[in-house]
Scaffold this motif. Structure first.
Motif, PDB file in Angstrom:
ATOM      1  N   GLY A  36      23.191  -8.436  25.078  1.00 22.63           N
ATOM      2  CA  GLY A  36      21.994  -8.696  24.293  1.00 22.63           C
ATOM      3  C   GLY A  36      22.213  -8.474  22.807  1.00 22.63           C
ATOM      4  O   GLY A  36      21.770  -9.278  21.975  1.00 22.63           O
TER       5      GLY A  36
ATOM      6  N   TRP B  22      19.220  -2.075  22.114  1.00 21.11           N
ATOM      7  CA  TRP B  22      20.343  -2.628  22.868  1.00 21.11           C
ATOM      8  C   TRP B  22      21.575  -1.764  22.636  1.00 21.11           C
ATOM      9  O   TRP B  22      21.838  -1.322  21.522  1.00 21.11           O
TER      10      TRP B  22
ATOM     11  N   LYS C   2      15.773   1.583  27.216  1.00 21.81           N
ATOM     12  CA  LYS C   2      16.785   0.584  27.495  1.00 21.81           C
ATOM     13  C   LYS C   2      16.362  -0.193  28.742  1.00 21.81           C
ATOM     14  O   LYS C   2      15.639   0.335  29.599  1.00 21.81           O
TER      15      LYS C   2
ATOM     16  N   SER D 216      26.501  -4.239  24.577  1.00 23.51           N
ATOM     17  CA  SER D 216      25.781  -5.108  25.506  1.00 23.51           C
ATOM     18  C   SER D 216      25.808  -6.565  25.072  1.00 23.51           C
ATOM     19  O   SER D 216      25.994  -6.902  23.897  1.00 23.51           O
TER      20      SER D 216
END
Length: 521
Positions: A206, A200, A289, A204
């Motif tokens: 996430g 990640w 990614k 981000s």
């Protein structure tokens, strides 16, 4: 308006303004200039900062005035030379000490400069209005020693014995992640999750959610926003300056002579293809990614044939079928150049369905086909988040799009100004497989035509049409076998590459040589 009436506001979404700042991320005044400068003056108000800026200095303040400095501002001053100019009153001096404590150990140096001759409650604007000049201010700065914490700044004994700060806990949690940065200085973390590794970007959503979840597991509460933001800033700095450089791939990667295709499933598995065959592996040695639009590929099955694909394509001839297979095999290589697939045909020729079938065998997503891009930035964003770029129902290809697609097909860079800055430039380099379809002829310029595989799709007779739901059920049943057969051909290509020759090389020579290497499969 009086000089003290500088107030923050935000758009209300209906063309007006509201004064309530709930939900707005606060940052230091003139943040873009701060990021580019080496020496920064911190004063108490926006008016003071603007007066210093008129002298050619870089100046800022925090929103809401004295006593409102936040830990989240600290990271913006990493390594900077900071000069704090307090107002001549107790709140101003207390605010200056608070800012200095926050930035000590973060900034390269911190100085608190007391301006001479200020009236009670006076500020740097008052000093500049009387006798102050830039030269006099710089002389004062040079004569002022760096700020050092005194005994009163040391934590009390009972504070030392308290639990670690939330930021320290978050950084301790993040120690389980492997940080790295890409050649273009994007910072990433490879984190362990349920027996596998996920990649990640530190910026981000996430990664932020993972860090918050791990914090909750140990503390039984969520982290404060300031602590989380500060921890993320520190991690990004570590990722850029203290961690190794590694590439990040989208869907298709290469490593030590092998090709890896991201299955994009919850276990973060990938297909490993070598010259000896292929297999599904956990924790591949490459970093993929993912975008939120990515969909998983099915587990491939052995024993299939590429001929299983033929019933799902509306094409005019067997030679067109083999050209489409060739396009698929080219798109399963991690590096181009890649041919552009161009589908022409009247309404009812299943152009969109055919394009979806091709894309769903390599890079399925919730939005496999897009409308025509409006600017180069749209192409850059799409290429950052997808491997195969599909554009549906085009009425034509303007010259600028044709040029951009040619660069994406055979390799080339794009540059644009970074959002919200005046001078920072983003350089984006990518090579991507592309699928276009439309009624009109699309590859009208010679440079695009030279890179294209052009298919004229025939009309489907009424008696040959199938319900779409039935079509896709049958395709999903056959997709694992088709994928396995394509993987067999890619493995064959790895085995034969470097050993094939052609009597004459066409414009897309690398593509032709790769397909010739795959052909025995």
């Amino acid at each position: 308006m009086t000089p003290k009436s500088f107030r923050q506001r935000r758009p209300d979404g209906a063309g007006g303004w509201v004064w309530k700042m709930t939900g707005v991320k606060l940052v230091p005044y003139h943040l873009p200039e701060i990021q580019k400068a080496d020496t920064i003056f911190i004063c108490e108000g926006e008016k003071d900062a603007d007066n210093l800026i008129r002298l050619g200095l870089t100046a800022t303040c925090n929103p809401m005035g004295a006593g409102k400095w936040r830990e989240t501002y600290n990271g913006h001053f990493q390594g900077k030379q900071v000069v704090i100019l307090p107002d001549n009153d107790d709140p101003g001096r207390k605010h200056a000490q608070d800012v200095a404590r926050n930035l000590h150990g973060v900034a390269g140096s911190v100085k608190i400069v007391e301006l001479p001759g200020l009236p009670e409650k006076g500020d740097v604007s008052d000093w500049l209005a009387t006798e102050g000049t830039r030269e006099a201010l710089e002389k004062l700065v040079g004569a002022t020693p760096e700020w050092k914490p005194g005994p009163e700044d040391e934590p009390a004994q009972d504070e030392k014995e308290q639990k670690p700060a939330q930021q320290d806990i978050l950084l301790s949690i993040a120690a389980t992640a492997e940080l790295f940065h890409t050649p273009d200085d994007e910072c990433y973390a490879q984190i362990p999750v349920n027996g596998h590794y996920e990649v990640w970007a530190i910026k981000s959503r996430g990664f932020k959610r993972w860090l918050s979840h791990e914090f909750y597991k140990t503390q039984r509460k969520g982290p404060q926003n300031d602590a989380l933001s500060s921890a993320l800033q520190v991690l990004e700095a570590r990722g850029q300056f203290d961690a190794p450089e590694r590439p990040v791939w989208v869907r298709v990667a290469e490593h030590e002579g092998k090709i890896y295709i991201d299955l994009a499933n919850a276990a973060w598995e990938a297909i490993e293809i070598s010259s000896h065959g292929w297999q599904v592996v956990r924790n591949p040695p490459v970093c993929f990614k993912r975008s939120r639009a990515m969909l998983p590929l099915p587990y491939p099955e052995k024993g299939g044939s590429v001929n299983d694909l033929r019933p799902f394509l509306n094409i005019a001839s067997d030679s067109d079928f083999w050209l489409m297979v060739a396009y698929l095999l080219a798109a399963m290589r991690p590096r181009g150049p890649f041919p552009v697939m161009v589908e022409n045909g009247e309404q009812g020729a299943a152009k969109t369905t055919t394009a979806r079938v091709i894309i769903f065998l390599i890079d399925p997503s919730t939005s496999p086909l897009r409308s025509s891009p409006r600017e180069v930035r749209d192409l850059m964003i799409a290429a950052s988040n997808s491997w195969v770029m599909g554009y549906d129902n085009l009425s034509g290809v303007p010259d600028w799009i044709s040029d951009a697609l040619c660069r994406l097909s055979t390799g080339g860079g794009f540059s644009t100004r970074e959002l919200y800055t005046n001078q920072e430039e983003i350089i984006f380099e990518a090579t991507r497989p592309i699928v276009l379809n439309g009624i009109e002829a699309l590859a009208t310029r010679q440079d695009l035509a030279d890179r294209s595989l052009i298919f004229n799709l025939p009309q489907i007779p009424d008696n040959a049409r199938r319900p779409e739901r039935e079509f896709w059920v049958d395709f999903e049943e056959a997709r694992p076998r088709i994928l396995g057969a394509l993987l067999d051909a890619v493995s064959m290509g790895l085995r034969n590459q470097g050993r094939v020759t052609l009597p004459a090389l066409p414009r897309m020579a690398d593509f032709a040589l790769w397909i010739a290497a795959c052909e025995p499969a």
